[in-house]
Scaffold this motif. Sequence first.
Motif, short mmCIF file in Angstrom:
data_model
loop_
_atom_site.label_atom_id
_atom_site.label_comp_id
_atom_site.label_asym_id
_atom_site.label_seq_id
_atom_site.Cartn_x
_atom_site.Cartn_y
_atom_site.Cartn_z
N PRO A 109 116.11 9.02 13.15
CA PRO A 109 117.12 9.89 13.44
C PRO A 109 118.46 9.17 13.28
O PRO A 109 118.12 7.64 13.59
N ASN A 110 119.59 9.39 13.25
CA ASN A 110 120.99 8.71 13.30
C ASN A 110 120.94 8.21 14.78
O ASN A 110 120.40 9.02 15.91
N ALA A 113 121.64 10.78 18.01
CA ALA A 113 121.78 11.91 17.46
C ALA A 113 121.18 12.71 18.71
O ALA A 113 120.18 12.37 19.34
N ALA A 116 117.17 13.66 18.47
CA ALA A 116 116.21 12.43 18.32
C ALA A 116 115.05 12.51 19.46
O ALA A 116 115.59 13.11 20.55
#
Length: 185
Positions: A109-110, A113, A116
């Motif tokens: 995930p970013n 995020a 996440a």
Amino acid sequence: MMELALTIFLFLALVATAIMIALMRSLFATVMLSGVFSLLSAVLFVVMDAVDVAFTEAAVGGGISTVLMLGTIALTARHEKEPTSFSVLPLAVVLLTGAALIYGTLDMPNFGAPDAPVQLHVGPDYLARTPDDIDVPNIVTAVLASYRGYDTLGETTVVFTAGLGVILLIGGVGRRRNRRKDQDS
């Protein structure tokens, strides 16, 4: 937006520094650039809100490792020997490892995020349990000192051992120089 621009700049600076390190023949310049690489990494860790990791990187990577490598250069040669031939195998291993690392990060995930796994499971669990389990008002201190106590002890041990190595190295180099002066006289 400014944080993203700074992160991209730091990553580009890290890549440029790594390329310069790989191309250097002067060991002194390589050590200095390695110190710059460690300090750039520490700044990147600060931008990513990992201040404890940044402190350890700055102290060990930028500080103590640089001093130890400079001490090693003082006791050995200042320049790298010219390579006798070019081998493709090390380059292939590095490229394959880099490709595997990049492939392993594609489904992550970013950063930061909200969906996440760390935001859904671990973080809320620490926030909920810490006041009852540890009774320490600062959550970060509680996590570092209790839940991650062994990790923090390990980091402290690494910093202490590196500092002790520097002290021993400086003492040994000083004694060697004094012996050389005595022999020259």
